[in-house]
Scaffold this motif. Structure first.
Motif, PDB file in Angstrom:
ATOM      1  N   ASN A 128     -15.486   2.829   1.453  1.00  0.00           N
ATOM      2  CA  ASN A 128     -14.215   2.240   1.886  1.00  0.00           C
ATOM      3  C   ASN A 128     -13.594   2.976   3.070  1.00  0.00           C
ATOM      4  O   ASN A 128     -12.506   2.631   3.528  1.00  0.00           O
ATOM      5  CB  ASN A 128     -13.219   2.165   0.714  1.00  0.00           C
ATOM      6  CG  ASN A 128     -13.172   3.442  -0.090  1.00  0.00           C
ATOM      7  OD1 ASN A 128     -13.652   4.481   0.358  1.00  0.00           O
ATOM      8  ND2 ASN A 128     -12.604   3.369  -1.285  1.00  0.00           N
ATOM      9  N   GLU A 173     -14.838  -4.540  11.252  1.00  0.00           N
ATOM     10  CA  GLU A 173     -15.522  -5.821  10.980  1.00  0.00           C
ATOM     11  C   GLU A 173     -16.030  -5.875   9.541  1.00  0.00           C
ATOM     12  O   GLU A 173     -16.052  -6.926   8.915  1.00  0.00           O
ATOM     13  CB  GLU A 173     -16.708  -5.995  11.942  1.00  0.00           C
ATOM     14  CG  GLU A 173     -16.313  -6.561  13.289  1.00  0.00           C
ATOM     15  CD  GLU A 173     -17.413  -6.368  14.336  1.00  0.00           C
ATOM     16  OE1 GLU A 173     -18.569  -6.041  13.972  1.00  0.00           O
ATOM     17  OE2 GLU A 173     -17.099  -6.525  15.530  1.00  0.00           O
ATOM     18  N   ARG A 175     -13.657  -1.917   6.453  1.00  0.00           N
ATOM     19  CA  ARG A 175     -13.477  -0.525   6.022  1.00  0.00           C
ATOM     20  C   ARG A 175     -12.364   0.155   6.807  1.00  0.00           C
ATOM     21  O   ARG A 175     -12.170  -0.106   7.993  1.00  0.00           O
ATOM     22  CB  ARG A 175     -14.781   0.264   6.225  1.00  0.00           C
ATOM     23  CG  ARG A 175     -15.901  -0.228   5.346  1.00  0.00           C
ATOM     24  CD  ARG A 175     -17.114   0.697   5.383  1.00  0.00           C
ATOM     25  NE  ARG A 175     -18.059   0.225   4.379  1.00  0.00           N
ATOM     26  CZ  ARG A 175     -19.056  -0.630   4.637  1.00  0.00           C
ATOM     27  NH1 ARG A 175     -19.262  -1.052   5.862  1.00  0.00           N
ATOM     28  NH2 ARG A 175     -19.828  -1.043   3.664  1.00  0.00           N
ATOM     29  N   HIS A 176     -11.669   1.083   6.139  1.00  0.00           N
ATOM     30  CA  HIS A 176     -10.655   1.907   6.798  1.00  0.00           C
ATOM     31  C   HIS A 176     -11.356   2.949   7.661  1.00  0.00           C
ATOM     32  O   HIS A 176     -12.508   3.293   7.410  1.00  0.00           O
ATOM     33  CB  HIS A 176      -9.779   2.602   5.758  1.00  0.00           C
ATOM     34  CG  HIS A 176      -9.101   1.645   4.828  1.00  0.00           C
ATOM     35  ND1 HIS A 176      -7.945   1.002   5.156  1.00  0.00           N
ATOM     36  CD2 HIS A 176      -9.448   1.207   3.585  1.00  0.00           C
ATOM     37  CE1 HIS A 176      -7.588   0.216   4.146  1.00  0.00           C
ATOM     38  NE2 HIS A 176      -8.493   0.317   3.182  1.00  0.00           N
ATOM     39  N   LYS A 227      -5.974  -7.030   9.716  1.00  0.00           N
ATOM     40  CA  LYS A 227      -6.796  -6.994   8.516  1.00  0.00           C
ATOM     41  C   LYS A 227      -6.170  -6.136   7.411  1.00  0.00           C
ATOM     42  O   LYS A 227      -6.750  -5.978   6.342  1.00  0.00           O
ATOM     43  CB  LYS A 227      -8.180  -6.422   8.850  1.00  0.00           C
ATOM     44  CG  LYS A 227      -9.022  -7.316   9.749  1.00  0.00           C
ATOM     45  CD  LYS A 227     -10.247  -6.534  10.239  1.00  0.00           C
ATOM     46  CE  LYS A 227     -11.050  -7.336  11.228  1.00  0.00           C
ATOM     47  NZ  LYS A 227     -12.088  -8.154  10.619  1.00  0.00           N
ATOM     48  N   GLY A 228      -5.041  -5.490   7.707  1.00  0.00           N
ATOM     49  CA  GLY A 228      -4.410  -4.612   6.725  1.00  0.00           C
ATOM     50  C   GLY A 228      -5.231  -3.357   6.474  1.00  0.00           C
ATOM     51  O   GLY A 228      -5.244  -2.820   5.365  1.00  0.00           O
ATOM     52  N   LEU A 229      -5.904  -2.879   7.512  1.00  0.00           N
ATOM     53  CA  LEU A 229      -6.745  -1.683   7.378  1.00  0.00           C
ATOM     54  C   LEU A 229      -6.152  -0.519   8.161  1.00  0.00           C
ATOM     55  O   LEU A 229      -5.482  -0.719   9.173  1.00  0.00           O
ATOM     56  CB  LEU A 229      -8.154  -1.975   7.918  1.00  0.00           C
ATOM     57  CG  LEU A 229      -8.994  -2.984   7.134  1.00  0.00           C
ATOM     58  CD1 LEU A 229     -10.210  -3.414   7.955  1.00  0.00           C
ATOM     59  CD2 LEU A 229      -9.441  -2.402   5.797  1.00  0.00           C
ATOM     60  N   LEU A 230      -6.414   0.693   7.676  1.00  0.00           N
ATOM     61  CA  LEU A 230      -5.935   1.880   8.383  1.00  0.00           C
ATOM     62  C   LEU A 230      -6.890   2.273   9.497  1.00  0.00           C
ATOM     63  O   LEU A 230      -8.108   2.274   9.301  1.00  0.00           O
ATOM     64  CB  LEU A 230      -5.836   3.069   7.407  1.00  0.00           C
ATOM     65  CG  LEU A 230      -4.804   2.998   6.286  1.00  0.00           C
ATOM     66  CD1 LEU A 230      -4.979   4.193   5.350  1.00  0.00           C
ATOM     67  CD2 LEU A 230      -3.387   2.974   6.846  1.00  0.00           C
ATOM     68  N   LEU A 235       2.486   0.449   9.519  1.00  0.00           N
ATOM     69  CA  LEU A 235       1.616  -0.022   8.436  1.00  0.00           C
ATOM     70  C   LEU A 235       1.540   1.021   7.315  1.00  0.00           C
ATOM     71  O   LEU A 235       1.658   0.692   6.131  1.00  0.00           O
ATOM     72  CB  LEU A 235       0.205  -0.301   8.993  1.00  0.00           C
ATOM     73  CG  LEU A 235      -0.798  -0.883   8.004  1.00  0.00           C
ATOM     74  CD1 LEU A 235      -0.462  -2.341   7.684  1.00  0.00           C
ATOM     75  CD2 LEU A 235      -2.227  -0.796   8.539  1.00  0.00           C
ATOM     76  N   GLN A 240       4.792   1.334   5.346  1.00  0.00           N
ATOM     77  CA  GLN A 240       4.917   0.191   4.430  1.00  0.00           C
ATOM     78  C   GLN A 240       4.007   0.390   3.215  1.00  0.00           C
ATOM     79  O   GLN A 240       4.397   0.118   2.079  1.00  0.00           O
ATOM     80  CB  GLN A 240       4.550  -1.103   5.163  1.00  0.00           C
ATOM     81  CG  GLN A 240       4.805  -2.362   4.353  1.00  0.00           C
ATOM     82  CD  GLN A 240       6.286  -2.538   4.023  1.00  0.00           C
ATOM     83  OE1 GLN A 240       7.115  -2.497   4.903  1.00  0.00           O
ATOM     84  NE2 GLN A 240       6.606  -2.709   2.744  1.00  0.00           N
ATOM     85  N   ALA A 241       2.791   0.891   3.460  1.00  0.00           N
ATOM     86  CA  ALA A 241       1.850   1.117   2.359  1.00  0.00           C
ATOM     87  C   ALA A 241       2.402   2.138   1.369  1.00  0.00           C
ATOM     88  O   ALA A 241       2.286   1.968   0.146  1.00  0.00           O
ATOM     89  CB  ALA A 241       0.507   1.587   2.911  1.00  0.00           C
ATOM     90  N   ASP A 248       5.162   0.603  -0.642  1.00  0.00           N
ATOM     91  CA  ASP A 248       4.644  -0.297  -1.693  1.00  0.00           C
ATOM     92  C   ASP A 248       3.898   0.444  -2.803  1.00  0.00           C
ATOM     93  O   ASP A 248       3.632  -0.121  -3.852  1.00  0.00           O
ATOM     94  CB  ASP A 248       3.658  -1.306  -1.069  1.00  0.00           C
ATOM     95  CG  ASP A 248       4.350  -2.273  -0.115  1.00  0.00           C
ATOM     96  OD1 ASP A 248       5.596  -2.330  -0.151  1.00  0.00           O
ATOM     97  OD2 ASP A 248       3.639  -2.951   0.656  1.00  0.00           O
TER      98      ASP A 248
END
Lengths: 529, 68
Positions: free
Chosen positions: A137, A157, A160-161, A184-187, A260, A263-264, A267
């Protein structure tokens, strides 16, 4: 950590003139080695008899330009590519030059065993790696900057972070990659990100920390290391420590990853307190960031290094004054009661009491950029003039970074010093030399420095610095005082206690935080009587 | 945000592309990690590498299109 280890740079040294020298060179086509390995080999070659200069690097444009500048270029280099290894040695005669090339071959041979030796198969591409570990990941990328964007793209693509340690990534590429990641909401932690801790796992240069409920986002590698290590030493712990790269909060990048990550953490049910560390961001970015954070009900500690805290307080957040203060405030919020620093103010004062400095100037030799900044900020009110290669507002730019003058605080991890040399957290060589040079100056009364522990760092930096201090004393004549701070935890591979004992045995005053060290320096400099 | 939530709640597993010491550090902590013995793409030929990248991006777009 600006330019963490000087990726893409050759192992060249130019401290001796090449008059009457010969240059021997060799090209090894399609032979790739990482920059740290090549720099360490360059250092070894430089030690050989008759060798005045050595370049060991991949055939990148940057390295070829360096060879030209150094007068070590050969027409044979005209067609090399970044996949070809280039060796050039400047020596007193051909015998010494050839001996150095032979030594380089032997050293390369020794390093050729793949890191995964023992494993049946070592993939040569990220896609190959993904076949071995399909549920990976995170992709940790530390290839030369010109290829880092490509590897990041492949990782994103595949969903993966990314932790992007590489530097020299163009800002336009950073923006493009981060836009893609945010969609994509990825770091994408980086580029030029030296430190992160995800699910208690230290990535690259990071410390072994306790589990807890404090989550951090930082655009400063050593800043993040100092705060997470102090939180652990204060008996508290962290959930995540997310590095975003030094440019994330610039106007151009717009804080894309900070927003981002914040926010993570907002949450994340395990995170109760959020800490944010950065140089003062662009005003538009501050607005967006504060708007995002105001939606969370969690307490937020903000440390904008060197900025006016009122903006932060007005926005309803806790403003920290130093890295240690950020750690103390976060722990107080986590534990529900105020905390005292690791070393009480009285103890620092007691240590400085009755001491006189054997010279009028102080010299700071830092490996951590943010710690160097912090030292300048804390001392500038007290000293008329501070010189630095990375001066903060109110301090002065050192004309020659390799030569100190007056009161001087240098960041030896800055690009000037890491060109062709591994970062001072990995290779103590230049800092030891510099310490010996400073100690010989009869005007120098105190030399202070940082020792950064954790994964990625030298296995025994305290031992290396203690050896240099002993050498300075053994020469006789003028000897200044020495003081240091150790950034690290007891869980670190080097072990905090052992490193503390090593420095103390060499009669170096040891402090648990950079602020405590600098406070000690302030007391020493205060007018007596 | 789902991908970050997944990351925070799952064991970290790493593909290391670059410095071998980072692989060694993770391995010493028993973190699942695979080291990629990275080489410059297309043998360092920038034009071929750019072409390969275009093919890769095109393939990624096709895959994304199929998913939708």
């Amino acid at each position: 950590m600006a330019g963490p280890i000087g990726l893409e740079r050759p192992g060249w040294y130019s401290d001796k003139e090449g008059i009457g020298m010969i240059v021997r060179h060799r090209i090894k086509p399609q032979t790739y080695f990482d920059s740290v390995t090549l720099m360490l080999i360059g250092t070894e070659l430089k030690k050989l008899a008759g060798v005045t200069n050595a370049v060991v690097g991949m055939g990148t444009d940057y390295n070829i330009d360096s060879l030209k500048r150094l007068g070590m270029y050969s027409d044979a280099f005209a067609t090399v590519t970044p996949a070809d290894l280039v060796l050039a040695v400047q020596a007193a005669d051909t015998t010494a030059g050839d001996a150095a090339l032979a030594a380089a071959e032997a050293l390369l041979q020794r390093r050729q065993a793949p890191a995964g030796s023992g494993a049946a198969y070592t993939p040569t591409s990220q896609e190959g790696g993904a076949r071995v570990l399909p549920d990976a990941n995170m992709v940790l990328i530390s290839v030369p900057g010109q290829f880092a964007g490509r590897e990041t793209e492949i990782a994103l693509e595949a969903g993966r972070h990314v932790m992007l340690f590489s530097d020299n990534v163009p800002i336009e590429e950073e923006i493009r990659l981060k836009e893609n990641a945010v969609r994509k909401g990825l770091l994408v932690m980086g580029p030029d990100c030296g430190t992160a801790i995800i699910n208690q796992v230290p990535l690259a240069f990071a410390n072994v920390v306790r589990r807890g409920d404090i989550g951090l986002v930082a655009a400063s590698g050593t800043g993040l290391q100092e705060v997470t290590a102090l939180i652990t030493r204060l008996g508290f712990g962290i959930t995540q420590a997310i590095g975003v790269g030094g440019r994330d909060l610039s106007e151009k990048v717009g804080g894309r990853m900070t927003l981002l990550a914040a926010q993570a953490l907002a949450d994340d049910p395990k995170t109760k307190v959020i800490v944010l560390i950065s140089k003062p961001p662009a005003p538009a970015v501050v607005e967006a960031l504060f708007a995002r954070l105001q939606n969370t009900r969690k307490p937020v500690v903000v440390y904008f290094i060197g900025a006016d805290p009122q903006t932060i307080i007005r926005a309803g957040f806790k403003a920290a004054a130093t890295l240690e203060d950020a750690a103390l405030q976060a722990c107080a919020l986590s534990g529900g009661k105020p905390l005292s620093p690791l070393m009480p103010a009285d103890e620092i004062r007691r240590r400085a009491a009755g001491q006189t400095l054997p010279g009028r100037f102080v010299r700071g030799l830092y490996s951590g950029g943010t710690l160097c900044d912090e030292a300048q900020r804390l001392l500038k009110g007290q000293l008329d003039e501070i010189w630095s290669n990375t001066p903060v507002a109110g301090c002065r730019a050192l004309p020659d970074p390799f030569k100190s003058q007056g009161n001087c605080i240098v960041d030896l991890g800055e690009d000037t010093f890491t060109r062709g040399r591994a970062h001072p957290m990995i290779d103590p060589g230049y800092r030891q030399e510099r310490l010996l040079a400073e100690a010989a100056d009869p005007d120098v009364g105190l030399i202070f420095f940082d020792v950064v522990l954790g994964f990625g760092s030298h296995p025994d930096m305290a031992g290396a610095m203690a050896a240099a201090v002993r050498q300075a004393r053994a020469r006789g004549g003028h000897v200044p005082r020495f003081a240091a701070t150790i950034l690290g935890t007891e869980g670190d591979p080097q072990n905090l206690r052992r490193q503390q004992a090593t420095l103390a045995e060499a009669d170096i005053e040891v402090f648990p935080s950079n602020v405590a060290l600098v406070t000690y320096v302030q007391h020493l400099l205060a007018p007596k009587g | 945000m789902a991908a970050i939530h997944d990351l925070f709640t799952s064991p970290i597993k790493v593909i290391n592309v670059g410095l071998p010491s980072f692989h060694a550090d993770l391995k010493s902590q028993n973190v699942p990690v695979v080291h990629v013995n990275w080489q410059p793409p297309a043998g360092g030929n920038a034009r071929v590498a750019a072409l390969l990248d275009r093919v890769r991006r095109w393939q990624a777009q096709v895959r994304a299109g199929k998913k939708e």
